[in-house]
Write a protein that holds these residues in place. Sequence first.
Motif, PDB file in Angstrom:
ATOM      1  N   CYS A   1      76.459  18.519  39.141  1.00 50.11           N
ATOM      2  CA  CYS A   1      75.412  18.043  38.224  1.00 50.11           C
ATOM      3  C   CYS A   1      74.528  16.988  38.909  1.00 50.11           C
ATOM      4  O   CYS A   1      75.022  16.090  39.585  1.00 50.11           O
ATOM      5  CB  CYS A   1      76.072  17.456  36.988  1.00 50.11           C
ATOM      6  N   ASP A   2      73.225  17.128  38.754  1.00 51.41           N
ATOM      7  CA  ASP A   2      72.275  16.203  39.382  1.00 51.41           C
ATOM      8  C   ASP A   2      71.159  15.920  38.384  1.00 51.41           C
ATOM      9  O   ASP A   2      70.551  16.858  37.846  1.00 51.41           O
ATOM     10  CB  ASP A   2      71.702  16.832  40.654  1.00 51.41           C
ATOM     11  N   ALA A   3      70.880  14.646  38.139  1.00 48.12           N
ATOM     12  CA  ALA A   3      69.918  14.260  37.102  1.00 48.12           C
ATOM     13  C   ALA A   3      68.520  14.807  37.390  1.00 48.12           C
ATOM     14  O   ALA A   3      67.827  15.295  36.485  1.00 48.12           O
ATOM     15  CB  ALA A   3      69.880  12.740  36.979  1.00 48.12           C
ATOM     16  N   TYR A   4      68.090  14.740  38.652  1.00 48.82           N
ATOM     17  CA  TYR A   4      66.750  15.221  39.022  1.00 48.82           C
ATOM     18  C   TYR A   4      66.641  16.717  38.718  1.00 48.82           C
ATOM     19  O   TYR A   4      65.639  17.188  38.176  1.00 48.82           O
ATOM     20  CB  TYR A   4      66.534  14.946  40.508  1.00 48.82           C
ATOM     21  N   VAL A   5      67.691  17.470  39.053  1.00 50.53           N
ATOM     22  CA  VAL A   5      67.671  18.917  38.824  1.00 50.53           C
ATOM     23  C   VAL A   5      67.644  19.203  37.320  1.00 50.53           C
ATOM     24  O   VAL A   5      66.869  20.048  36.839  1.00 50.53           O
ATOM     25  CB  VAL A   5      68.892  19.598  39.502  1.00 50.53           C
ATOM     26  N   GLN A   6      68.474  18.493  36.551  1.00 51.88           N
ATOM     27  CA  GLN A   6      68.501  18.715  35.098  1.00 51.88           C
ATOM     28  C   GLN A   6      67.137  18.423  34.486  1.00 51.88           C
ATOM     29  O   GLN A   6      66.647  19.171  33.650  1.00 51.88           O
ATOM     30  CB  GLN A   6      69.567  17.824  34.443  1.00 51.88           C
ATOM     31  N   GLN A   7      66.522  17.337  34.944  1.00 49.32           N
ATOM     32  CA  GLN A   7      65.194  16.961  34.436  1.00 49.32           C
ATOM     33  C   GLN A   7      64.170  18.043  34.791  1.00 49.32           C
ATOM     34  O   GLN A   7      63.312  18.401  33.983  1.00 49.32           O
ATOM     35  CB  GLN A   7      64.809  15.603  35.055  1.00 49.32           C
ATOM     36  N   THR A   8      64.277  18.585  35.995  1.00 48.86           N
ATOM     37  CA  THR A   8      63.346  19.638  36.426  1.00 48.86           C
ATOM     38  C   THR A   8      63.528  20.887  35.563  1.00 48.86           C
ATOM     39  O   THR A   8      62.536  21.508  35.145  1.00 48.86           O
ATOM     40  CB  THR A   8      63.569  19.975  37.920  1.00 48.86           C
ATOM     41  N   ILE A   9      64.773  21.249  35.269  1.00 45.33           N
ATOM     42  CA  ILE A   9      65.013  22.438  34.430  1.00 45.33           C
ATOM     43  C   ILE A   9      64.369  22.236  33.054  1.00 45.33           C
ATOM     44  O   ILE A   9      63.781  23.150  32.484  1.00 45.33           O
ATOM     45  CB  ILE A   9      66.538  22.709  34.291  1.00 45.33           C
ATOM     46  N   GLU A  10      64.453  21.005  32.553  1.00 42.52           N
ATOM     47  CA  GLU A  10      63.918  20.739  31.207  1.00 42.52           C
ATOM     48  C   GLU A  10      62.400  20.642  31.183  1.00 42.52           C
ATOM     49  O   GLU A  10      61.767  20.975  30.180  1.00 42.52           O
ATOM     50  CB  GLU A  10      64.520  19.431  30.661  1.00 42.52           C
ATOM     51  N   SER A  11      61.787  20.205  32.296  1.00 39.52           N
ATOM     52  CA  SER A  11      60.355  19.891  32.217  1.00 39.52           C
ATOM     53  C   SER A  11      59.441  20.763  33.080  1.00 39.52           C
ATOM     54  O   SER A  11      58.230  20.786  32.858  1.00 39.52           O
ATOM     55  CB  SER A  11      60.136  18.422  32.609  1.00 39.52           C
ATOM     56  N   SER A  12      59.981  21.493  34.027  1.00 36.73           N
ATOM     57  CA  SER A  12      59.118  22.256  34.945  1.00 36.73           C
ATOM     58  C   SER A  12      58.453  23.433  34.243  1.00 36.73           C
ATOM     59  O   SER A  12      59.052  24.079  33.389  1.00 36.73           O
ATOM     60  CB  SER A  12      59.962  22.783  36.112  1.00 36.73           C
TER      61      SER A  12
END
Length: 310
Positions: free
Chosen positions: A188-199
């Motif tokens: 789990c990586d915060a940057y990746v999770q944020q990208t999945i939610e916002s990209s």
Amino acid sequence: MRHIPNLKDLTSSELTSILAKATEIKANKEDFRHHLDGESMAMIFQKTSTRTRVSFEVAMTELGGHGIYIDWATSNFVLSGIEHETEYLSRNVSSIMARLLYHADLQKIISGSQVPVINGCCEIFHPCQALTDVLTMRENFEGDIKSAHLVYVGVQNNVSNSLVILCDKLGINLTLATPNVDDNGESCDAYVQQTIESSSYVRHTTDAKAAVQTADFVYTDTWIDMQYFNDPNHEDEKRAKLELMMPYQINAALVKDLNCKIMHDMPIHDGFEITPDMVRDPRAVIFQQAENRLHAQKGLLWWVYEQART
Ligand code: CP
């Protein structure tokens, strides 16, 4: 000097130039025969590998340099501080590639190193694999790769994390088709999770069958982390994971009548994430993808050394 712990710090223009150079070197291998004359890379392995080891070693050789395999378990990394051993290494070699269990240890190597460090796969990122994957997609797609649709079917892990980062930066449509309860634990990586939610380019669904209908590329990876695959202590976890994941298996029913390429980063676990007939299906580009580790590595090495030399 730039390190490659993941692909977060590279711009889309830098990533495009690495991929373009990989294509150029693949087509004109002899022109780059002396590009890294006299250079040495330390290749540190805490975990097993076939492709990462072979592709980096052959890449260094074919570019005129030398790759030195270092097995963590039989080196003095097991006896001493990571930073001390790394500082020594970086006085004798001009680059380091490390495949480690934990990203935190890669950060220690980076902090002790006076030469560029490349992540050869940890629990969170596999940047070299993602570069290879997009290189392979470019070779198998007519037109602008930005109009391609990549569907990653399976578990969220270090490979999918790196695809999320790279596809978002390059503007490639990526759908992650993974179960909701797929808690990606240590990857789990915060940057990746944020990208999945916002990209605008990356999305998540639990419905693999629906997602693949518009896929140009259907991609899978092992469901069980490589270091746990043959571990008897993980048998119960493995059994539960396999039951959860069966709807996400790449098989004839899932990709029936679809005009898509089938991808897998290897090693393959026949009958788990993919059936043997799909590995040999005419739509599969799996072995081309594996071969491309070598060419992508050369593009990346070219770029890393360009940064170090300027
Ligand atoms: N895909 C990949 O990283 O292969 P290896 O684990 O064999 O290096």
